[in-house]
Design a protein around this motif. Structure first.
Motif, PDB file in Angstrom:
ATOM      1  N   ALA A 237       1.116  -1.235   0.222  1.00  0.00           N
ATOM      2  CA  ALA A 237       0.309  -0.096   0.123  1.00  0.00           C
ATOM      3  C   ALA A 237       1.074   1.451  -0.042  1.00  0.00           C
ATOM      4  N   THR A 238       2.078   1.291   0.601  1.00  0.00           N
ATOM      5  CA  THR A 238       2.854   3.090   0.784  1.00  0.00           C
ATOM      6  C   THR A 238       3.210   2.616  -0.163  1.00  0.00           C
ATOM      7  N   GLY A 239       3.763   1.343  -1.461  1.00  0.00           N
ATOM      8  CA  GLY A 239       4.453   1.681  -2.808  1.00  0.00           C
ATOM      9  C   GLY A 239       3.351   2.133  -3.601  1.00  0.00           C
ATOM     10  N   LYS A 240       2.271   1.847  -3.207  1.00  0.00           N
ATOM     11  CA  LYS A 240       1.107   1.704  -4.584  1.00  0.00           C
ATOM     12  C   LYS A 240       0.580   3.409  -4.249  1.00  0.00           C
ATOM     13  N   LEU A 241       0.644   4.202  -2.870  1.00  0.00           N
ATOM     14  CA  LEU A 241       1.001   5.718  -2.607  1.00  0.00           C
ATOM     15  C   LEU A 241       2.010   5.753  -3.022  1.00  0.00           C
ATOM     16  N   GLY A 242       2.801   5.667  -2.813  1.00  0.00           N
ATOM     17  CA  GLY A 242       4.127   6.391  -3.642  1.00  0.00           C
ATOM     18  C   GLY A 242       4.367   6.827  -5.250  1.00  0.00           C
ATOM     19  N   GLN A 243       4.154   5.748  -5.654  1.00  0.00           N
ATOM     20  CA  GLN A 243       4.254   5.911  -7.107  1.00  0.00           C
ATOM     21  C   GLN A 243       3.353   6.848  -7.296  1.00  0.00           C
ATOM     22  N   ALA A 244       2.089   6.785  -6.756  1.00  0.00           N
ATOM     23  CA  ALA A 244       0.714   7.879  -7.448  1.00  0.00           C
ATOM     24  C   ALA A 244       1.560   9.003  -7.054  1.00  0.00           C
ATOM     25  N   ILE A 245       1.536   9.271  -5.991  1.00  0.00           N
ATOM     26  CA  ILE A 245       2.159  10.582  -5.568  1.00  0.00           C
ATOM     27  C   ILE A 245       2.998  10.846  -6.727  1.00  0.00           C
ATOM     28  N   ARG A 246       4.434  10.556  -6.589  1.00  0.00           N
ATOM     29  CA  ARG A 246       5.282  10.975  -7.501  1.00  0.00           C
ATOM     30  C   ARG A 246       5.251  11.297  -8.879  1.00  0.00           C
ATOM     31  N   ALA A 247       3.419  10.455  -9.754  1.00  0.00           N
ATOM     32  CA  ALA A 247       3.261   9.900 -10.611  1.00  0.00           C
ATOM     33  C   ALA A 247       3.255  11.726 -10.964  1.00  0.00           C
ATOM     34  N   ASP A 248       1.838  12.217  -9.949  1.00  0.00           N
ATOM     35  CA  ASP A 248       1.272  13.749  -9.685  1.00  0.00           C
ATOM     36  C   ASP A 248       2.400  14.659 -10.071  1.00  0.00           C
ATOM     37  N   LEU A 249       2.826  14.251  -8.641  1.00  0.00           N
ATOM     38  CA  LEU A 249       4.044  15.436  -8.566  1.00  0.00           C
ATOM     39  C   LEU A 249       5.135  15.340  -9.766  1.00  0.00           C
ATOM     40  N   ARG A 250       5.364  14.792 -10.659  1.00  0.00           N
ATOM     41  CA  ARG A 250       6.240  14.845 -12.385  1.00  0.00           C
ATOM     42  C   ARG A 250       5.729  16.084 -12.522  1.00  0.00           C
ATOM     43  N   VAL A 251       4.598  15.921 -13.217  1.00  0.00           N
ATOM     44  CA  VAL A 251       3.477  16.857 -14.334  1.00  0.00           C
ATOM     45  C   VAL A 251       3.195  18.370 -13.125  1.00  0.00           C
ATOM     46  N   LYS A 252       2.868  18.625 -11.814  1.00  0.00           N
ATOM     47  CA  LYS A 252       2.875  19.491 -10.655  1.00  0.00           C
ATOM     48  C   LYS A 252       4.096  20.417 -10.946  1.00  0.00           C
ATOM     49  N   GLY A 253       5.315  19.498 -10.475  1.00  0.00           N
ATOM     50  CA  GLY A 253       6.684  20.082  -9.903  1.00  0.00           C
ATOM     51  C   GLY A 253       7.889  20.363 -10.910  1.00  0.00           C
ATOM     52  N   PRO A 254       8.699  20.887 -10.876  1.00  0.00           N
ATOM     53  CA  PRO A 254       9.615  20.943 -12.150  1.00  0.00           C
ATOM     54  C   PRO A 254      10.276  19.488 -11.964  1.00  0.00           C
ATOM     55  N   SER A 255      10.926  19.599 -13.794  1.00  0.00           N
ATOM     56  CA  SER A 255      11.740  18.048 -14.077  1.00  0.00           C
ATOM     57  C   SER A 255      12.514  17.989 -12.800  1.00  0.00           C
ATOM     58  N   LEU A 256      13.134  16.483 -12.582  1.00  0.00           N
ATOM     59  CA  LEU A 256      13.984  16.439 -12.243  1.00  0.00           C
ATOM     60  C   LEU A 256      15.012  15.529 -12.861  1.00  0.00           C
ATOM     61  N   PRO A 257      16.235  14.935 -12.573  1.00  0.00           N
ATOM     62  CA  PRO A 257      17.084  14.279 -13.003  1.00  0.00           C
ATOM     63  C   PRO A 257      16.273  12.694 -12.902  1.00  0.00           C
ATOM     64  N   SER A 258      16.417  11.995 -13.347  1.00  0.00           N
ATOM     65  CA  SER A 258      15.992  10.756 -13.511  1.00  0.00           C
ATOM     66  C   SER A 258      16.897   9.478 -12.736  1.00  0.00           C
ATOM     67  N   SER A 259      16.237   8.332 -12.631  1.00  0.00           N
ATOM     68  CA  SER A 259      16.379   7.558 -11.699  1.00  0.00           C
ATOM     69  C   SER A 259      17.668   6.746 -12.677  1.00  0.00           C
ATOM     70  N   ASP A 260      18.211   5.707 -12.001  1.00  0.00           N
ATOM     71  CA  ASP A 260      18.782   4.496 -12.734  1.00  0.00           C
ATOM     72  C   ASP A 260      17.852   3.635 -12.464  1.00  0.00           C
ATOM     73  N   SER A 261      17.485   3.720 -11.678  1.00  0.00           N
ATOM     74  CA  SER A 261      16.327   2.574 -11.658  1.00  0.00           C
ATOM     75  C   SER A 261      14.772   3.376 -11.200  1.00  0.00           C
ATOM     76  N   PRO A 262      13.812   2.993 -11.557  1.00  0.00           N
ATOM     77  CA  PRO A 262      12.816   3.865 -11.849  1.00  0.00           C
ATOM     78  C   PRO A 262      11.639   3.294 -10.313  1.00  0.00           C
ATOM     79  N   ASP A 263      10.695   3.673  -9.905  1.00  0.00           N
ATOM     80  CA  ASP A 263       9.976   3.583  -8.749  1.00  0.00           C
ATOM     81  C   ASP A 263       9.153   2.588  -8.653  1.00  0.00           C
ATOM     82  N   GLU A 264       9.669   1.567  -9.107  1.00  0.00           N
ATOM     83  CA  GLU A 264       9.188   0.540  -9.228  1.00  0.00           C
ATOM     84  C   GLU A 264       9.686  -0.653  -7.936  1.00  0.00           C
ATOM     85  N   LEU A 265       8.698  -0.077  -6.371  1.00  0.00           N
ATOM     86  CA  LEU A 265       9.221  -0.796  -5.331  1.00  0.00           C
ATOM     87  C   LEU A 265       8.733  -1.616  -5.094  1.00  0.00           C
TER      88      LEU A 265
END
Length: 267
Positions: A237-265
């Protein structure tokens, strides 16, 4: 007032309302807690909450409404770190890699709470009279897991550069409202903070907390099956929340450097 703070009740709790906030703050502080200490703090939190629940029943307040009121009271005590502190605490990581680590750390924390709750429940199955304390234990787990996830959501806003204005209490309520809806906060909508305590938000918070409480019913399995189930469900459940919030914030905030490993936690 000092006398009131120092005066203890029969179960060793001085001021249940104040202690709930302090205990949740300690349980969500950065860094590892020893399992025995975390178990001890959760036990104290359950006792404090049982006192408040008893008062709520006497006044006819429903469990969902009481749970939401408790959480709104303690939300300003959840320790939220700024971007600089987050990077320091996570070995200098920034951007998507920092976000990865925040979600991973939060998953570990909520998994630990679920596992400890399941272990306590297993002990209670061996001593049936102690099952009378079960509801308070479930509420304690729910409050702590919700606090960890609100903290994660708030700190992800820091990482993605989505600034939320307002006083500490206003920001805490806004992050709590965002957690209830499993969404990020829109920085271009100033009313999102001032309207966070509306009736619709309180209903959403009550429903989200009750769903989280229902998830923790799985900890009441025989032996240690509840510990395994509670920990695993919290992690997912916490992992799903993290993915949902990050997807939302990528649209609303400035772009960030990409990670070597995506947030598939999540497993």
């Amino acid at each position: 007032m000092a006398e009131k703070d120092n005066q203890q009740t029969d179960n060793g709790i001085a001021d249940p309302d104040k202690e709930v906030g302090e205990l949740v703050g300690r349980l969500t502080q950065p860094g590892e807690l020893e399992p025995a200490e975390r178990r001890r703090l959760l036990g104290r939190l359950a006792r404090s909450l049982s006192t408040g629940a008893k008062r709520a029943r006497e006044t006819g307040v429903g469990r969902g409404r009481w749970l939401a009121d408790v959480f709104l009271t303690i939300a300003p005590r959840i320790p939220i770190r700024d971007l600089h502190t987050l990077s320091e605490h996570h070995h200098g990581l920034t951007g998507e890699q920092l976000a990865d680590d925040l979600v991973r750390t939060a998953q570990k924390a909520t998994m630990t709470v679920g596992a400890i709750g399941g272990a306590l429940a297993a002990a209670e199955f061996a001593a049936p009279p102690l099952l009378l304390s079960a509801p308070a234990q479930l509420v304690a787990e729910t409050i702590v897991v919700a606090a960890i996830e609100v903290k994660l959501l708030a700190e992800l806003h820091e990482v993605y550069g989505v600034r939320v204005q307002g006083t500490g209490t206003q920001r805490a309520v806004a992050f709590t409202a965002a957690w209830a809806r499993q969404r990020g906060i829109d920085p271009l909508a100033p009313a999102s903070v001032s309207l966070a305590l509306g009736a619709a938000t309180k209903t959403a918070l009550r429903n989200r907390l009750m769903r989280t409480l229902g998830r923790h019913l799985t900890t009441f399995g025989p032996f240690l099956t509840g510990a395994v189930a509670g920990g695993a469900l919290n992690r997912v459940a916490t992992g799903k929340l993290g993915q949902a919030i990050r997807a939302d914030l990528r649209v609303k905030g400035p772009s960030l450097p990409s990670s070597d490993s995506p947030d598939e936690l999540s497993p």
